[in-house]
Design an enzyme around this catalytic site. Structure first.
Site, PDB file in Angstrom:
ATOM      1  N   GLN A   1      48.731  45.775-117.528  1.00  0.00           N
ATOM      2  CA  GLN A   1      47.659  46.681-117.935  1.00  0.00           C
ATOM      3  C   GLN A   1      47.198  46.419-119.368  1.00  0.00           C
ATOM      4  O   GLN A   1      46.643  47.303-120.016  1.00  0.00           O
ATOM      5  CB  GLN A   1      48.106  48.140-117.784  1.00  0.00           C
ATOM      6  CG  GLN A   1      48.369  48.555-116.347  1.00  0.00           C
ATOM      7  CD  GLN A   1      48.618  50.036-116.203  1.00  0.00           C
ATOM      8  OE1 GLN A   1      47.706  50.868-116.305  1.00  0.00           O
ATOM      9  NE2 GLN A   1      49.854  50.395-115.950  1.00  0.00           N
TER      10      GLN A   1
ATOM     11  N   LYS B   1      56.501  56.802-116.743  1.00  0.00           N
ATOM     12  CA  LYS B   1      57.028  56.336-118.030  1.00  0.00           C
ATOM     13  C   LYS B   1      57.105  57.452-119.077  1.00  0.00           C
ATOM     14  O   LYS B   1      58.030  57.485-119.879  1.00  0.00           O
ATOM     15  CB  LYS B   1      56.199  55.176-118.569  1.00  0.00           C
ATOM     16  CG  LYS B   1      54.790  55.520-119.024  1.00  0.00           C
ATOM     17  CD  LYS B   1      54.069  54.297-119.539  1.00  0.00           C
ATOM     18  CE  LYS B   1      52.640  54.609-119.934  1.00  0.00           C
ATOM     19  NZ  LYS B   1      52.546  55.531-121.065  1.00  0.00           N
ATOM     20  N   THR B   2      56.139  58.378-119.078  1.00  0.00           N
ATOM     21  CA  THR B   2      56.167  59.465-120.063  1.00  0.00           C
ATOM     22  C   THR B   2      57.410  60.322-119.869  1.00  0.00           C
ATOM     23  O   THR B   2      58.055  60.750-120.833  1.00  0.00           O
ATOM     24  CB  THR B   2      54.899  60.332-119.943  1.00  0.00           C
ATOM     25  OG1 THR B   2      53.740  59.490-120.067  1.00  0.00           O
ATOM     26  CG2 THR B   2      54.858  61.396-121.029  1.00  0.00           C
TER      27      THR B   2
ATOM     28  N   ASP C   1      55.315  53.606-127.238  1.00  0.00           N
ATOM     29  CA  ASP C   1      54.631  53.676-125.948  1.00  0.00           C
ATOM     30  C   ASP C   1      53.435  52.722-125.946  1.00  0.00           C
ATOM     31  O   ASP C   1      52.917  52.349-127.004  1.00  0.00           O
ATOM     32  CB  ASP C   1      54.171  55.113-125.707  1.00  0.00           C
ATOM     33  CG  ASP C   1      53.745  55.352-124.261  1.00  0.00           C
ATOM     34  OD1 ASP C   1      54.025  54.495-123.408  1.00  0.00           O
ATOM     35  OD2 ASP C   1      53.134  56.408-123.996  1.00  0.00           O
ATOM     36  N   GLU C   2      52.980  52.329-124.771  1.00  0.00           N
ATOM     37  CA  GLU C   2      51.809  51.441-124.602  1.00  0.00           C
ATOM     38  C   GLU C   2      51.953  50.183-125.459  1.00  0.00           C
ATOM     39  O   GLU C   2      51.003  49.745-126.133  1.00  0.00           O
ATOM     40  CB  GLU C   2      50.515  52.186-124.968  1.00  0.00           C
ATOM     41  CG  GLU C   2      50.276  53.460-124.181  1.00  0.00           C
ATOM     42  CD  GLU C   2      49.912  53.240-122.722  1.00  0.00           C
ATOM     43  OE1 GLU C   2      49.888  52.069-122.273  1.00  0.00           O
ATOM     44  OE2 GLU C   2      49.681  54.230-122.012  1.00  0.00           O
TER      45      GLU C   2
ATOM     46  N   ARG D   1      44.197  53.302-110.090  1.00  0.00           N
ATOM     47  CA  ARG D   1      43.743  54.665-110.395  1.00  0.00           C
ATOM     48  C   ARG D   1      43.667  55.487-109.115  1.00  0.00           C
ATOM     49  O   ARG D   1      43.625  56.717-109.173  1.00  0.00           O
ATOM     50  CB  ARG D   1      42.353  54.663-111.051  1.00  0.00           C
ATOM     51  CG  ARG D   1      42.202  53.940-112.381  1.00  0.00           C
ATOM     52  CD  ARG D   1      43.253  54.294-113.369  1.00  0.00           C
ATOM     53  NE  ARG D   1      44.347  53.332-113.335  1.00  0.00           N
ATOM     54  CZ  ARG D   1      45.538  53.530-113.861  1.00  0.00           C
ATOM     55  NH1 ARG D   1      45.816  54.675-114.439  1.00  0.00           N
ATOM     56  NH2 ARG D   1      46.482  52.608-113.792  1.00  0.00           N
TER      57      ARG D   1
END
Length: 737
Positions: free
Chosen positions: A247, A29-30, A216-217, A599
């Site tokens: 998330q 996504k970044t 973002d987020e 993770r």
């Protein structure tokens, strides 16, 4: 330049109108956000000055700005990359005079807030023991997150006397901030929203300035942040939000998952693009994550996949106790290093901070370097050091540092000036600090403070005498009970305070374990054992170390090998979630499990313990329902069947006996269906404390305690055979023998 997959490319090139990018874990996504900013500038001719990119941390904002600069080159510096709070500070520095403040306002930190709140409590002649500054500031912070002003807070309080008092404190607190030309951290967003709502010209200025907005987020935004973004994007609606509803794990910090779930309701013409290709994990790990999260109903829905191979299966192991579990983890980490890996390839994730204690001890014994991320080594935590200081004072009254540390912890009205004068007296007379406080009446420089010091001296001497006849665990209980340390933490009613209580309970577990493992346990022996473990803090920092952290701290990170420990119903998810009337509680825990699973890059290991010490008592737990939600064909290892739905409703699996220092607030269970049981008075039960009763399954026993627990009464009975049990009166159907 790294190539983009089809969905990433679509997200980059969709520039006009509202856009929701549902970015799964490890989906790049970044890269999409930075490439999108570059595309707007390079391909669409958008002036960098008209782009706003918001994220949650200064580090993330800095990285985003650097990446955009690499993509765009000269001219990219015009993009406004910042956190929510930094963005608001810049707006307020220019226009806050419209709200009656000077643009040179001060931003108060936590200590400043506490000092101000103490002054207000004192000015209102309120009892500081009842009105804790931390508790009040926490309540005010939550109100500001929801954009609730002091006036609205008072209206919502209605006939609730406690809330009305809090509303009055909130009102005075805000007035004092304004009088000081100061804002607290929550005010930065709260006041910016107020400014934009009340001053149309300012709103129009920033709407024209920020024609393209990216956030973002987005799943972590609260109500105030949602309203802020909605206002700024209100004219052009070129709003791109990136996030993952699966998330969303920060409800306790105010995050509102509805912001991302209801994005299409807020913007009916929004386009939704799902980034589902994962570049991090193997196929089996992703399929495990998909299997678990599919049990949630509050989600937009997506399915992670990867072009990588399936890889190794998920390993599951159940051990008899937490020590065997930790030993297994230590051996696994050592084995991975012997195979050519590094310690840094390994991460151990757990639900609560207190779980780190046993893990730390095993890693130290195995010679494995480690680092706790987002936290402090167990024996370096303030509350743990305070408790150990009390024990040290009892064992060695010559340890001036230990006594100075806790002479006013919890607060006893003994100021630093008085402490310094005691130390001066001790130095002048060549005696210990402890002996000096015993002679406090002889210290002429101390006047009013002498009585408080005398009280502490008598208290300390009482503990020393008690230690001569008490067991270590009883002594620990005595310290916690008589100091009121836990009681004061509980009064704060904050997540941080709950965590500190858990750490004290874990230290108590350590005391009990030490007693059980020694033929002749002594206080000196215990402190010596603790000091050898705590000495890890003095080790030099090594670049290569295993990582320990809570699941919350792990978000955004990745490791080759991940150990998720403590996978037990009652721990993860917690009893509170399992027995809650609110179904969203268990769903957030499941999202946290999803974060943990994703993770892992190459191998995931889940572990559980059949029994675990909690508050000094052995507690028996079943395997976490989340483990059972992983598709069985993906797992190596036998997974015992989880609780049935009926057992979940009548949740009575582990005994939850509590030490005396916790009995002031019973560990209350609530019936998840919300039924009305009809038993309004304990006298209607037909039995009382001390009576012998009969249970259809457990036989005869004696009633030890009857306590209110949600919508029913909790009855604790010691049965002749099965031992001590705690149950709901309506389910137990006990009869007087």
């Amino acid at each position: 330049m790294i190539s983009m997959n089809d969905m990433q490319q679509q997200a980059v090139e969709h520039t006009e109108g509202p856009l929701l990018i549902l970015a799964g874990a490890g989906s790049g996504k970044t890269r999409v956000i930075t490439r999108r900013a570059a595309y707007l500038i390079n391909e669409c001719g958008v002036d960098a000055y008209n782009i706003l990119a918001i994220t949650f941390t200064n580090k993330a904002a800095g990285e985003m700005k650097t990446r955009i600069a690499e993509e765009v080159g000269f001219g990219s510096e015009g993009v406004w990359c910042a956190t929510f709070h930094s963005t608001c500070v810049r707006i307020l520095r220019r226009f806050i005079d419209r709200l009656g403040y000077d643009t040179g306002f001060t931003i108060y930190d936590t200590d400043d807030q506490k000092t101000l709140m103490k002054q207000i409590i004192k000015s209102m002649n309120l009892d500081p023991k009842q009105y804790k500054e931390r508790t009040l500031l926490n309540a005010i912070s939550k109100a500001k997150d929801e954009l609730i002003s002091p006036i609205e807070y008072r209206l919502k309080a209605q006939g609730d006397w406690s809330l009305k008092t809090t509303a009055e404190i909130y009102t005075k607190y805000q007035a004092a901030l304004k009088a000081n030309n100061a804002l607290d951290f929550d005010d930065l967003i709260f006041k910016t929203v107020e400014l934009l709502q009340d001053h149309a010209d300012v709103l129009r200025y920033y709407q024209d300035r920020f024609r393209y907005i990216m956030v973002d987020e987005y799943q972590d935004t609260n109500t105030a942040q949602f309203v802020l973004i909605k206002l700024l994007a209100g004219r052009h609606e070129n709003l791109c939000v990136v996030g993952d509803d699966d998330q969303s794990i920060y409800k306790f910090r105010g995050a509102n998952i509805r912001n991302i779930l209801d994005f299409e309701k807020t913007y009916p013409n929004a386009k939704v693009i799902r980034l589902e290709q994962n570049y991090r994990s193997s196929g089996n790990i992703l399929n495990a994550a998909n299997g678990v999260i599919s049990h949630n109903s509050m989600r937009k829905g997506k399915n992670l996949w990867t072009a990588k191979e399936d890889g190794e299966k998920i390993t599951f192991n159940q051990f008899d106790n937490a020590y065997e579990e930790a030993d297994f983890v230590a051996r696994g980490i050592k084995a991975s290093v012997r195979r050519g890996g590094s310690f840094m390839d390994n991460a151990v994730l757990y639900r609560t901070n207190a779980q780190s204690r046993v893990l730390e001890e095993k890693l130290i014994n195995a010679g494995i370097p480690y680092k706790i991320v987002g936290g402090v080594n167990f024996y370096a935590r303030r509350e743990v050091k305070d408790m150990i200081a009390y024990l040290t004072m009892i064992d060695n009254s010559l340890d001036d540092l230990a006594i100075r540390r806790i002479i006013n912890v919890p607060k006893r009205g003994i100021g630093q000036t008085s402490i310094d004068r005691v130390q001066e007296y001790a130095d002048e007379n060549g005696i210990s600090f402890y002996d000096a406080i015993s002679e406090c009446e002889n210290i002429s420089t101390i006047k009013r403070g002498a009585s408080k010091i005398r009280e502490f001296a008598d208290f300390a001497e009482g503990l020393k005498k008690a230690s001569e006849t008490m067991s270590l665990s009883s002594l620990m209980k005595e310290i916690i009970d008589k100091t009121g340390y836990v009681e004061e933490l509980r009064a704060e009613r904050t997540v941080e305070a709950d965590t500190r209580i858990e750490n004290i309970e874990e230290l108590y577990n350590k005391v009990v374990s030490y007693e059980e493992g020694e033929d002749e346990p002594t206080l000196s022996g215990f402190l010596q054992e603790v000091s050898l473990v705590a000495d890890i803090d003095s080790m030099e920092d090594d670049a290569d170390y295993a990582v320990l952290m809570t699941l919350h701290s792990a978000k955004g990170l990745e490791f080759d090998n991940v150990y998720m420990v403590g996978m037990e119903d009652g721990l993860f998810p917690s009893y509170m979630c399992i027995t809650s009337d609110d179904p969203t509680e268990i769903e957030e825990e499941r999202r946290l499990c999803y974060v943990g699973i994703t993770r892992a890059k190459k191998h995931l290991t889940m572990t559980a313990a059949k029994m675990r010490m909690v508050r000094g008592e052995t507690q028996y737990n079943g395997v976490s329902r989340f483990v059972n939600e992983v598709p069985k064909n993906l797992v190596e290892g036998f997974i015992p069947k989880s609780y049935s739905e009926r057992e979940k409703l009548n949740f009575n699996a582990p005994e939850k006996r509590e030490p005396s220092y916790l009995k002031s607030k019973p560990y209350a269970l609530t019936y998840s269906k919300g039924s009305d049981f009809g038993i309004k008075d304990a006298s209607a039960l037909g039995y009382d404390v001390g009576d012998r009763v009969i249970h259809t399954k457990f036989g005869e026993g004696v009633v030890e305690e009857i306590a209110e627990g949600g919508r029913d009464f909790e009855v604790t009975v010691t049965f002749d055979g099965p031992g001590r049990k705690k149950m709901f009166a309506s389910f137990a159907k006990l009869k007087k023998a």
